[in-house]
Design a protein around this motif. Sequence first.
Motif, PDB file in Angstrom:
ATOM      1  N   GLU A  34      -7.063   8.387  -0.849  1.00 56.28           N
ATOM      2  CA  GLU A  34      -8.470   8.590   0.025  1.00 56.28           C
ATOM      3  C   GLU A  34      -7.898   9.378   0.936  1.00 56.28           C
ATOM      4  O   GLU A  34      -6.664   9.837   1.114  1.00 56.28           O
ATOM      5  CB  GLU A  34      -8.791   6.921   0.834  1.00 56.28           C
ATOM      6  N   ASP A  35      -8.610  10.287   1.850  1.00 56.06           N
ATOM      7  CA  ASP A  35      -8.935  10.673   2.783  1.00 56.06           C
ATOM      8  C   ASP A  35      -8.088  10.404   4.027  1.00 56.06           C
ATOM      9  O   ASP A  35      -8.848  10.085   5.320  1.00 56.06           O
ATOM     10  CB  ASP A  35      -9.705  12.279   3.357  1.00 56.06           C
ATOM     11  N   SER A  36      -6.776   9.781   4.003  1.00 55.57           N
ATOM     12  CA  SER A  36      -6.157   9.128   5.595  1.00 55.57           C
ATOM     13  C   SER A  36      -5.379  10.172   5.766  1.00 55.57           C
ATOM     14  O   SER A  36      -4.083  10.393   4.970  1.00 55.57           O
ATOM     15  CB  SER A  36      -5.736   7.366   4.950  1.00 55.57           C
ATOM     16  N   ASP A  37      -4.678  10.437   6.902  1.00 53.12           N
ATOM     17  CA  ASP A  37      -3.050  10.681   7.312  1.00 53.12           C
ATOM     18  C   ASP A  37      -2.276  10.004   7.680  1.00 53.12           C
ATOM     19  O   ASP A  37      -1.402  10.379   7.650  1.00 53.12           O
ATOM     20  CB  ASP A  37      -3.466  11.346   8.660  1.00 53.12           C
ATOM     21  N   PHE A  38      -2.127   8.948   7.643  1.00 50.81           N
ATOM     22  CA  PHE A  38      -1.465   8.233   7.983  1.00 50.81           C
ATOM     23  C   PHE A  38      -1.512   6.985   7.127  1.00 50.81           C
ATOM     24  O   PHE A  38      -2.669   5.372   7.422  1.00 50.81           O
ATOM     25  CB  PHE A  38      -1.916   7.760   9.555  1.00 50.81           C
ATOM     26  N   THR A  39      -0.410   5.737   6.599  1.00 50.93           N
ATOM     27  CA  THR A  39      -0.598   5.345   5.578  1.00 50.93           C
ATOM     28  C   THR A  39       0.476   4.121   6.418  1.00 50.93           C
ATOM     29  O   THR A  39       1.846   4.488   6.421  1.00 50.93           O
ATOM     30  CB  THR A  39      -0.162   4.897   4.587  1.00 50.93           C
ATOM     31  N   PHE A  40       0.474   3.059   5.980  1.00 50.72           N
ATOM     32  CA  PHE A  40       0.976   1.828   7.099  1.00 50.72           C
ATOM     33  C   PHE A  40       1.847   1.625   6.314  1.00 50.72           C
ATOM     34  O   PHE A  40       1.824   1.050   4.632  1.00 50.72           O
ATOM     35  CB  PHE A  40       0.649   0.988   7.496  1.00 50.72           C
ATOM     36  N   ILE A  41       3.370   1.386   6.364  1.00 50.96           N
ATOM     37  CA  ILE A  41       4.090   1.415   4.852  1.00 50.96           C
ATOM     38  C   ILE A  41       5.318  -0.101   5.540  1.00 50.96           C
ATOM     39  O   ILE A  41       5.451   0.221   6.421  1.00 50.96           O
ATOM     40  CB  ILE A  41       5.559   2.040   5.277  1.00 50.96           C
ATOM     41  N   ARG A  42       4.987  -1.258   4.968  1.00 56.72           N
ATOM     42  CA  ARG A  42       5.499  -1.938   5.323  1.00 56.72           C
ATOM     43  C   ARG A  42       6.739  -2.285   4.718  1.00 56.72           C
ATOM     44  O   ARG A  42       6.645  -2.247   3.162  1.00 56.72           O
ATOM     45  CB  ARG A  42       4.844  -3.746   5.314  1.00 56.72           C
ATOM     46  N   ILE A  43       8.377  -3.082   4.985  1.00 55.74           N
ATOM     47  CA  ILE A  43       9.256  -2.718   4.153  1.00 55.74           C
ATOM     48  C   ILE A  43       9.497  -4.139   3.853  1.00 55.74           C
ATOM     49  O   ILE A  43       9.657  -5.027   4.931  1.00 55.74           O
ATOM     50  CB  ILE A  43      10.135  -2.053   5.526  1.00 55.74           C
ATOM     51  N   ARG A  44       9.880  -4.391   2.482  1.00 58.40           N
ATOM     52  CA  ARG A  44      10.121  -5.005   2.142  1.00 58.40           C
ATOM     53  C   ARG A  44      11.657  -5.392   1.368  1.00 58.40           C
ATOM     54  O   ARG A  44      12.569  -4.183   0.817  1.00 58.40           O
ATOM     55  CB  ARG A  44       9.831  -5.374   0.244  1.00 58.40           C
ATOM     56  N   TYR A  45      13.127  -5.879   2.316  1.00 59.21           N
ATOM     57  CA  TYR A  45      14.471  -5.559   2.488  1.00 59.21           C
ATOM     58  C   TYR A  45      15.123  -6.659   1.803  1.00 59.21           C
ATOM     59  O   TYR A  45      13.911  -7.823   1.453  1.00 59.21           O
ATOM     60  CB  TYR A  45      14.741  -5.135   3.609  1.00 59.21           C
ATOM     61  N   ASN A  46      16.235  -6.993   1.589  1.00 59.19           N
ATOM     62  CA  ASN A  46      16.587  -7.980   0.675  1.00 59.19           C
ATOM     63  C   ASN A  46      17.413  -8.959   2.303  1.00 59.19           C
ATOM     64  O   ASN A  46      17.811  -8.395   3.207  1.00 59.19           O
ATOM     65  CB  ASN A  46      18.114  -6.941   0.107  1.00 59.19           C
ATOM     66  N   GLY A  47      16.825  -9.601   1.715  1.00 60.63           N
ATOM     67  CA  GLY A  47      17.207 -11.243   3.163  1.00 60.63           C
ATOM     68  C   GLY A  47      16.989 -12.319   2.574  1.00 60.63           C
ATOM     69  O   GLY A  47      17.206 -12.404   1.536  1.00 60.63           O
ATOM     70  N   TYR A  48      17.000 -13.431   4.322  1.00 59.24           N
ATOM     71  CA  TYR A  48      16.858 -14.578   3.500  1.00 59.24           C
ATOM     72  C   TYR A  48      15.851 -15.553   3.868  1.00 59.24           C
ATOM     73  O   TYR A  48      15.166 -15.076   5.315  1.00 59.24           O
ATOM     74  CB  TYR A  48      17.972 -15.144   3.682  1.00 59.24           C
ATOM     75  N   MET A  49      15.618 -16.774   3.941  1.00 55.99           N
ATOM     76  CA  MET A  49      14.077 -17.327   4.413  1.00 55.99           C
ATOM     77  C   MET A  49      14.844 -18.377   5.531  1.00 55.99           C
ATOM     78  O   MET A  49      13.949 -17.653   6.729  1.00 55.99           O
ATOM     79  CB  MET A  49      13.855 -18.035   3.506  1.00 55.99           C
TER      80      MET A  49
END
Length: 249
Positions: A34-49
């Motif tokens: 859609e016509d959106s200027d901005f997309t919120f990008i959440r990062i999935r990273y290598n990690g532990y709980m």
Amino acid sequence: MKKGTVRFILAAAFLPLAGLLGFSLDEDRPAVQEDSDFTFIRIRYNGYMGSWGRMWGGPPPWAHDYPQAEQNFLKILAELTTVRALPDAYRILDLDDPEIMRYPLLYMSEPGYWNCTEREAENLREYFRRGGFVIFDDFRDDPGEWQNFTRCTRMVFDDRQWEALSVDHPVFQCFFAIESLEMTTPYPVPGAPTFYGLSDETGRLQAIANFNNDIGDYWEWSHTSIWPINLTNEAYRFGINYVIYAMTH
């Protein structure tokens, strides 16, 4: 009983309930068409709980506050600025995915649990070299979190140092004129909230770390009455300034 203790008990009460209900991580959301200027990008990273994650069966650290935090933030961003942002304009991307190069700003939750790989470090290094901006949010002065976080960022750039920012830094004045960095956190933390910055060789800020803080938690619950509205508003002011700075510098 102190107010901070009451807030902590109230927030903690959601953890076992969330563990029973389970979490839905829509991890394969396509790019927003859609016509959106901005997309919120959440990062999935290598990690532990961590022990608390295993105990409550909650989401992985990178997914904390998802997706309500981004949905609510995008609505406020569209209402208060001229940025065309849609409430469903958010995605999850892996830190080692070259796709992150398409977006000017990334958000990483609980970076104290990040266990950086060489591929992640290489990809993030290239992202910074292309001018990207990263928000590191929701971590605290518990044993090892800052040390682990800085170990990871040194893998990206071993010649850049985190520096505590003052309120007169342009990132705090580029849209809202933020008057103080003395934030009230949504739950007790073992130290004063501090905003650290990582800049390139020209002095341009490229990353901010909300240490001993969790502004994403305020975003997540802003449609409820859990937190006072003035504290929630302040968290939005910081987030909006980050976006405007990233898109204009």
